[in-house]
Design a protein around this motif. Structure first.
Motif, PDB file in Angstrom:
ATOM      1  N   SER A   5       0.816  -1.200   0.013  1.00  0.00           N
ATOM      2  CA  SER A   5       0.092   0.073   0.037  1.00  0.00           C
ATOM      3  C   SER A   5       0.875   1.281   0.165  1.00  0.00           C
ATOM      4  CB  SER A   5      -1.002  -0.098   1.148  1.00  0.00           C
ATOM      5  OG  SER A   5      -0.280  -0.072   2.378  1.00  0.00           O
ATOM      6  N   GLY A  28      -1.514  -3.768   8.732  1.00  0.00           N
ATOM      7  CA  GLY A  28      -2.683  -4.520   7.876  1.00  0.00           C
ATOM      8  C   GLY A  28      -3.799  -4.740   8.333  1.00  0.00           C
ATOM      9  N   TYR A  75      -0.359   6.183   4.405  1.00  0.00           N
ATOM     10  CA  TYR A  75      -1.546   5.342   4.007  1.00  0.00           C
ATOM     11  C   TYR A  75      -2.769   6.194   4.124  1.00  0.00           C
ATOM     12  CZ  TYR A  75       1.976   2.082   4.631  1.00  0.00           C
ATOM     13  OH  TYR A  75       3.226   1.305   4.624  1.00  0.00           O
ATOM     14  N   LEU A  84      -4.910  -2.033  -0.522  1.00  0.00           N
ATOM     15  CA  LEU A  84      -4.503  -3.105   0.336  1.00  0.00           C
ATOM     16  C   LEU A  84      -5.854  -4.099   0.333  1.00  0.00           C
ATOM     17  CD1 LEU A  84      -3.191  -4.625   2.591  1.00  0.00           C
ATOM     18  CD2 LEU A  84      -4.321  -3.191   4.394  1.00  0.00           C
ATOM     19  N   SER A 138      -5.173  -8.067  -1.854  1.00  0.00           N
ATOM     20  CA  SER A 138      -5.383  -8.973  -0.805  1.00  0.00           C
ATOM     21  C   SER A 138      -6.418 -10.029  -1.586  1.00  0.00           C
ATOM     22  CB  SER A 138      -5.774  -8.505   0.647  1.00  0.00           C
ATOM     23  OG  SER A 138      -4.780  -7.546   1.106  1.00  0.00           O
TER      24      SER A 138
END
Length: 320
Positions: free
Chosen positions: A142, A193, A288, A296, A300
């Motif tokens: 990210s 995360g 972020y 993200l 994922s």
């Protein structure tokens, strides 16, 4: 432990999902012994968050039985400092067990959740301290400009983003046991995360009428005396434990987040051991921003599909 508190709730059914049947059965016996008058039930089911095959089997069993869940507590907390340690699917192990496994588990079980269910993701102090936050930038997927570009933030090559992601977490070097730079930064990145996943999951739940009443929270218990420190050298591990809180103390906020009136908390919030709302370190807030939460999520989801896990929650169609 949180399971003990949930067991003391009248007429609850508690599932301890773990790799170790032996440890779980000992815990269950202790819980039952201390709560003899409980009207609740408790059981063990095998689950290895480092194995997508195990996640698939565990979730499929619950989905087939249509068992309804009020609370999911994602409490994985692996800190592996071993060179090139990986999951059976070839993932860097801290990332796989602490982050991607819970991500896949939660999404596979969304349709089993009750209308106002809660999901609690246990994160870490490494993301709130100004001294430790910079190491959490190991979460490469990210942070890179390539990933931002690949998702329309700036026009660029999507394949470059995927290559960068897989080099970090599913590279040939990693699979062949050659990658040597996985350490505390990998743990910090995996726990970051958890927080970003919580933010993005809540955002998507809020935008889907089927899930709008559900809540998700991330929580940092602070330093806790568990097996997570087993990879540390003994001369560090044993003195460190003198300053850590007990698991019994650390789990109380989890129970509060799971059972207290919902208006006590902010959906999607990141909470500390006093259930005080936290903000990410400014360094991480800048690195972020919200658009990276989607990045993200998307990467994922793509990696899960590549490794054989699919989802039917319809949450991948969310648009910023």
């Amino acid at each position: 432990m949180a399971a003990k508190s949930f067991y003391s709730t009248p007429n609850a059914h508690v599932i301890i999902a773990s790799r170790s049947a032996e440890k779980s059965q000992r815990a269950i016996e202790e819980i039952k012994r201390d709560g003899k008058s409980s009207t609740s039930t408790i059981e063990f089911r095998e689950l290895d968050l480092g194995s997508f095959k195990s996640i698939q089997a565990f979730t499929q069993d619950l989905r087939t039985s249509r068992q309804k869940l009020d609370v999911i507590v994602n409490n994985a907390g692996l800190l592996s400092l071993r060179d090139a340690h990986k999951t059976e699917d070839g993932l860097e192990i801290n990332f796989g067990v602490n982050y991607l496994g819970p991500y896949a588990l939660t999404r596979r079980l969304l349709k089993n959740l009750t209308k106002d269910a809660r999901v609690i993701n246990v994160a870490s102090d490494v993301n709130k301290s100004k001294f430790t936050a910079p190491i959490a930038t190991r979460l490469e997927l990210s942070s890179s400009q390539d990933f931002r570009a690949a998702h329309g933030i700036n026009a660029s090559d999507k394949s470059a983003a995927r290559q960068k992601f897989e080099k970090a977490y599913l590279s040939e070097d990693q699979q062949d046991g050659k990658k040597k730079d996985m350490d505390i930064e990998s743990y910090a990145g995996s726990k970051l995360g958890n927080i970003l996943f919580t933010y993005e999951l809540q955002r998507r739940l809020n935008n889907d009428p089927r899930y709008q009443e559900m809540s998700t929270f991330s929580y940092t218990p602070g330093g806790t005396s568990t097996d997570i420190f087993n990879d540390l050298p003994a001369f560090i591990r044993y003195p460190l434990k003198l300053f850590l809180k007990s698991p019994t103390v650390a789990c109380k906020p989890i129970v509060n987040l799971a059972t207290s009136p919902l208006d006590t908390f902010i959906k999607g919030g990141f909470y500390d051991s006093s259930t005080k709302l936290l903000q990410l370190d400014p360094h991480l807030q800048e690195k972020y921003p919200p658009e990276t939460w989607k990045i993200l999520w998307d990467e994922s989801s793509r990696l899960c599909r590549k490794l054989g896990i699919t989802f039917d929650d319809d949450l991948d169609s969310f648009v910023l």
